[in-house]
Design an enzyme around this catalytic site. Structure first.
Site, PDB file in Angstrom:
ATOM      1  N   GLY A  11       0.810  -1.212   0.000  1.00  0.00           N
ATOM      2  CA  GLY A  11       0.000   0.000   0.000  1.00  0.00           C
ATOM      3  C   GLY A  11       0.846   1.266   0.000  1.00  0.00           C
ATOM      4  O   GLY A  11       2.073   1.224   0.139  1.00  0.00           O
ATOM      5  N   ASP A  12       0.176   2.397  -0.236  1.00  0.00           N
ATOM      6  CA  ASP A  12       0.823   3.714  -0.199  1.00  0.00           C
ATOM      7  C   ASP A  12       1.935   3.865  -1.239  1.00  0.00           C
ATOM      8  O   ASP A  12       2.929   4.552  -1.007  1.00  0.00           O
ATOM      9  CB  ASP A  12       1.368   4.016   1.214  1.00  0.00           C
ATOM     10  CG  ASP A  12       0.291   3.843   2.276  1.00  0.00           C
ATOM     11  OD1 ASP A  12      -0.881   4.148   1.969  1.00  0.00           O
ATOM     12  OD2 ASP A  12       0.610   3.395   3.390  1.00  0.00           O
ATOM     13  N   LYS A  15      -0.724   5.398  -5.517  1.00  0.00           N
ATOM     14  CA  LYS A  15      -1.830   5.077  -6.450  1.00  0.00           C
ATOM     15  C   LYS A  15      -2.687   6.312  -6.733  1.00  0.00           C
ATOM     16  O   LYS A  15      -3.074   6.561  -7.873  1.00  0.00           O
ATOM     17  CB  LYS A  15      -2.717   3.960  -5.852  1.00  0.00           C
ATOM     18  CG  LYS A  15      -1.965   2.644  -5.640  1.00  0.00           C
ATOM     19  CD  LYS A  15      -2.841   1.591  -5.002  1.00  0.00           C
ATOM     20  CE  LYS A  15      -3.202   1.869  -3.559  1.00  0.00           C
ATOM     21  NZ  LYS A  15      -2.076   1.864  -2.621  1.00  0.00           N
ATOM     22  N   GLY A  39      -6.037   5.611   1.940  1.00  0.00           N
ATOM     23  CA  GLY A  39      -5.733   7.043   1.994  1.00  0.00           C
ATOM     24  C   GLY A  39      -4.922   7.358   0.757  1.00  0.00           C
ATOM     25  O   GLY A  39      -3.756   6.976   0.670  1.00  0.00           O
ATOM     26  N   GLN A 222      -5.320  -0.369  -1.259  1.00  0.00           N
ATOM     27  CA  GLN A 222      -4.408  -1.339  -0.650  1.00  0.00           C
ATOM     28  C   GLN A 222      -3.465  -1.906  -1.726  1.00  0.00           C
ATOM     29  O   GLN A 222      -3.153  -1.194  -2.657  1.00  0.00           O
ATOM     30  CB  GLN A 222      -5.175  -2.457   0.093  1.00  0.00           C
ATOM     31  CG  GLN A 222      -5.841  -1.978   1.370  1.00  0.00           C
ATOM     32  CD  GLN A 222      -7.180  -1.301   1.116  1.00  0.00           C
ATOM     33  OE1 GLN A 222      -8.038  -1.854   0.449  1.00  0.00           O
ATOM     34  NE2 GLN A 222      -7.352  -0.110   1.635  1.00  0.00           N
TER      35      GLN A 222
HETATM   36  P1  GDP Z   1      -1.589   5.609  -2.131  1.00  0.00           P
HETATM   37  O1  GDP Z   1      -2.303   5.078  -0.930  1.00  0.00           O
HETATM   38  O2  GDP Z   1      -0.972   4.507  -2.940  1.00  0.00           O
HETATM   39  O3  GDP Z   1      -2.411   6.529  -2.964  1.00  0.00           O
HETATM   40  O4  GDP Z   1      -0.367   6.464  -1.569  1.00  0.00           O
HETATM   41  P2  GDP Z   1      -0.406   7.531  -0.349  1.00  0.00           P
HETATM   42  O5  GDP Z   1      -1.058   8.762  -0.833  1.00  0.00           O
HETATM   43  O6  GDP Z   1      -0.927   6.901   0.888  1.00  0.00           O
HETATM   44  O7  GDP Z   1       1.136   7.740  -0.094  1.00  0.00           O
HETATM   45  C1  GDP Z   1       1.996   8.185  -1.103  1.00  0.00           C
HETATM   46  C2  GDP Z   1       2.668   9.474  -0.609  1.00  0.00           C
HETATM   47  O8  GDP Z   1       3.788   9.753  -1.411  1.00  0.00           O
HETATM   48  C3  GDP Z   1       1.783  10.701  -0.699  1.00  0.00           C
HETATM   49  O9  GDP Z   1       2.126  11.576   0.322  1.00  0.00           O
HETATM   50  C4  GDP Z   1       2.151  11.280  -2.066  1.00  0.00           C
HETATM   51  O10 GDP Z   1       1.916  12.684  -2.133  1.00  0.00           O
HETATM   52  C5  GDP Z   1       3.622  10.988  -2.119  1.00  0.00           C
HETATM   53  N1  GDP Z   1       4.191  10.734  -3.447  1.00  0.00           N
HETATM   54  C6  GDP Z   1       3.637  10.092  -4.515  1.00  0.00           C
HETATM   55  N2  GDP Z   1       4.532   9.981  -5.505  1.00  0.00           N
HETATM   56  C7  GDP Z   1       5.677  10.553  -5.064  1.00  0.00           C
HETATM   57  C8  GDP Z   1       6.982  10.727  -5.624  1.00  0.00           C
HETATM   58  O11 GDP Z   1       7.283  10.305  -6.738  1.00  0.00           O
HETATM   59  N3  GDP Z   1       7.899  11.362  -4.835  1.00  0.00           N
HETATM   60  C9  GDP Z   1       7.629  11.819  -3.594  1.00  0.00           C
HETATM   61  N4  GDP Z   1       8.579  12.414  -2.906  1.00  0.00           N
HETATM   62  N5  GDP Z   1       6.410  11.670  -3.042  1.00  0.00           N
HETATM   63  C10 GDP Z   1       5.454  11.035  -3.762  1.00  0.00           C
HETATM   64  P1  IMO Z   2      -3.925   2.504   0.568  1.00  0.00           P
HETATM   65  O1  IMO Z   2      -5.067   2.302  -0.397  1.00  0.00           O
HETATM   66  C1  IMO Z   2      -1.407   0.776   3.664  1.00  0.00           C
HETATM   67  C2  IMO Z   2      -3.232  -2.208   6.268  1.00  0.00           C
HETATM   68  C3  IMO Z   2      -3.407  -1.865   7.725  1.00  0.00           C
HETATM   69  C4  IMO Z   2      -3.283  -3.237   8.359  1.00  0.00           C
HETATM   70  C5  IMO Z   2      -3.972  -4.135   7.336  1.00  0.00           C
HETATM   71  C6  IMO Z   2      -5.433  -4.460   7.669  1.00  0.00           C
HETATM   72  O2  IMO Z   2      -3.799   3.887   1.080  1.00  0.00           O
HETATM   73  O3  IMO Z   2      -2.667   1.951   0.009  1.00  0.00           O
HETATM   74  P2  IMO Z   2      -7.683  -3.041   7.590  1.00  0.00           P
HETATM   75  O4  IMO Z   2      -8.065  -1.768   8.288  1.00  0.00           O
HETATM   76  O5  IMO Z   2      -7.766  -2.989   6.106  1.00  0.00           O
HETATM   77  O6  IMO Z   2      -8.403  -4.241   8.151  1.00  0.00           O
HETATM   78  O7  IMO Z   2      -6.134  -3.258   7.988  1.00  0.00           O
HETATM   79  O8  IMO Z   2      -3.911  -3.451   6.102  1.00  0.00           O
HETATM   80  N1  IMO Z   2      -3.835  -1.253   5.325  1.00  0.00           N
HETATM   81  C7  IMO Z   2      -3.119  -0.405   4.575  1.00  0.00           C
HETATM   82  N2  IMO Z   2      -1.799  -0.147   4.552  1.00  0.00           N
HETATM   83  N3  IMO Z   2      -2.217   1.402   2.803  1.00  0.00           N
HETATM   84  C8  IMO Z   2      -3.542   1.132   2.788  1.00  0.00           C
HETATM   85  O9  IMO Z   2      -4.378   1.647   1.854  1.00  0.00           O
HETATM   86  C9  IMO Z   2      -4.059   0.230   3.734  1.00  0.00           C
HETATM   87  N4  IMO Z   2      -5.298  -0.234   4.019  1.00  0.00           N
HETATM   88  C10 IMO Z   2      -5.141  -1.155   4.973  1.00  0.00           C
HETATM   89  O10 IMO Z   2      -2.417  -0.980   8.170  1.00  0.00           O
HETATM   90  O11 IMO Z   2      -1.924  -3.621   8.406  1.00  0.00           O
HETATM   91 MG    MG Z   3      -2.351   5.353   1.153  1.00  0.00          MG
END
Ligand code: GDP
Ligand code: IMO
Ligand code: MG
Length: 425
Positions: A11-12, A15, A39, A222
């Site tokens: 995750g994170d 996306k 998120g 995720q």
């Molecule tokens: P998602 O859940 O996959 O949409 O990712 P999140 O938003 O939770 O986390 C990604 C974080 O990295 C966010 O704070 C974005 O603004 C940041 N981000 C995305 N792409 C880049 C990148 O290429 N460089 C940097 N420094 N930050 C990035």
């Molecule tokens: P995005 O879409 C990162 C993780 C939680 C926990 C496990 C189960 O932003 O990438 P849940 O609440 O789904 O039952 O938690 O999955 N988790 C994530 N980790 N990014 C996410 O979403 C997540 N959604 C759930 O931290 O380990």
């Molecule tokens: Mg996220």
């Protein structure tokens, strides 16, 4: 052109940012699983938007946004988010649709999520986001869930009462406080009016769009390693964030999908509990967290950080059939003199795993095998053409692609919209 976008790691990966980038050429953006545990961050100019349930394409006026049947939706989280989106200046009227088949996450699912997590032994805690995701999906699969369409039924209030009574049996067995069914009826009754304008037969909507030749973009939440089937079970979420989930979670037929894009960070992070072979507990891990701003977009928790894991990358490429990669956060690695890529997990007796083992205990006896490459030690976030990247950064990306398969489609070198390089797509 219909595109499925999925996360490759835990995750994170970025996306939200990549969805925002691809929405330019899409007509409809569809969320197909997960809920407000997600998120997704989009940075436009000096503004940062975080979306949880609403598709990340919403910041493009006129594009349709759909919450598919595979999502579990907390109506209070949704209402808050819709208000927020409108307060940012994006009109939603006529372009936001919720499947009547999507399941609802209610107060009692959240209470169960908290109580179940509290009851788990220390080494069995999942570290959930506390958003009620697991209990809502358990109710769905157990065939006693509440669907969005149920709010329109005359027996809606009786259903709420029955649900709360059922949940109370589990809550009290776990030593948690029971909920008052009448209070829950009062809480959820106004949902009928609030949700009604958006409730849609999204199967029909999606198929009408497909028939009309629209471009659909399916937004995974995720990621592969959090998938209930393919992830590090039981330290996973309760849905299928992998590419197959786009079909079951929206009603798009597999053969209507033209391409799969995997989003992969050029190092690895994880939030919550569970195994993480390349995790760093040292200054390098701290540097990744600080430079990458690795703090949860939903819970604010610090993310665990580590080197790029090509075992996971290859596994995600296979499970999702990734055609193109969107590689993110190259800029975070700019200061490292050496960057490392994990190519396998070596067991004490010398055996090396090159695919992710189903039995997590195996990992306790393994250590990662690393390839080291020289870093580039210069800033990359201003670069707008792939050719202009430092040679060592190109070599790092090329080696990763060689190990994991798939082509490079998008490269991200910063959080902002403009810091996105289109390569092959
Ligand atoms: P998602 O859940 O996959 O949409 O990712 P999140 O938003 O939770 O986390 C990604 C974080 O990295 C966010 O704070 C974005 O603004 C940041 N981000 C995305 N792409 C880049 C990148 O290429 N460089 C940097 N420094 N930050 C990035
Ligand atoms: P995005 O879409 C990162 C993780 C939680 C926990 C496990 C189960 O932003 O990438 P849940 O609440 O789904 O039952 O938690 O999955 N988790 C994530 N980790 N990014 C996410 O979403 C997540 N959604 C759930 O931290 O380990
Ligand atoms: Mg996220």
């Amino acid at each position: 052109m219909n595109t499925v976008l999925v996360g490759a790691q835990w995750g994170d990966e970025g996306k939200g940012k990549v969805i925002d980038f691809l929405t330019e050429e899409a007509d409809v953006v569809v969320r197909f699983q997960g809920g407000s545990n997600a998120g997704h961050t989009v940075v436009v100019g000096d503004r940062k938007y975080v979306l949880h349930l609403v598709p990340s394409g919403v910041l493009h006026e006129g594009k349709h946004c759909v919450i598919g049947n595979g999502v579990v939706m907390d109506p209070f989280d949704l209402m808050k988010e819709l208000e927020q989106v409108e307060s940012w200046g994006f009109a939603l009227k006529g372009r936001f649709h919720i499947s009547e088949r999507a399941h609802m996450v209610c107060e009692w699912h959240r209470a169960l999520d908290r109580a179940e997590e509290a009851a788990r032994a220390q080494d069995a805690k999942i570290g959930t986001t506390g958003r009620g995701i697991g209990p809502a999906y358990a109710a769905k699969v157990g065939r006693f869930g509440m669907r969005v369409g149920d709010i329109l039924r005359p027996d809606f209030q009786d259903r709420v009462r029955a649900q709360v009574e059922e949940a109370n049996r589990a809550l009290t067995a776990l030593g948690a406080q029971a909920l008052d069914p009448e209070e829950m009826v009062r809480l959820y009754a106004p949902m009928v009016k609030a949700l009604m304008p958006y409730v849609t037969d999204t199967i029909q909507f999606i198929h009408d769009k497909l028939d009309a030749g629209a471009n659909l973009l399916f937004e995974g939440a995720q990621a592969t390693m959090l998938d209930i089937d393919f992830g590090t079970y039981p330290f996973v979420t309760s849905s299928n964030p992998t590419a197959g989930g786009a079909c079951t979670g929206s009603g798009v037929p597999p053969r209507k999908i033209d391409r799969v894009i995997g989003v992969i960070k050029l190092y690895t992070t994880r939030v919550g509990e569970g195994p993480f072979p390349t995790e760093l507990d040292d200054a390098d891990g701290e540097t990744l967290r600080r430079r990458g701003g690795e703090f949860g977009a939903t819970t604010g928790r610090p993310r665990r950080c580590g080197w790029f894991d090509a075992v996971i990358g290859r596994y995600a490429q296979r499970v999702n059939g990734v055609d193109y990669w969107a590689m993110t956060k190259l800029d975070v690695l700019d200061t490292f003199p050496v960057v490392k890529i994990c190519t396998g997990y070596r067991r004490k007796d010398g055996f090396v795993y090159t695919t992710f083992p189903a039995d997590l205990d195996v990992l306790k006896w393994c250590e990662p095998v690393y390839e080291e490459m020289p870093g580039w030690q210069c800033e990359t976030s201003h670069i707008t053409r792939y050719e202009d990247l430092p040679a060592n950064a190109k070599a790092y990306i090329a080696r990763i692609l060689e190990l994991i398969g798939g082509k490079l489609g998008v490269l991200s070198v910063g959080p902002a919209r403009e810091t996105t390089l289109r390569i092959n797509i």
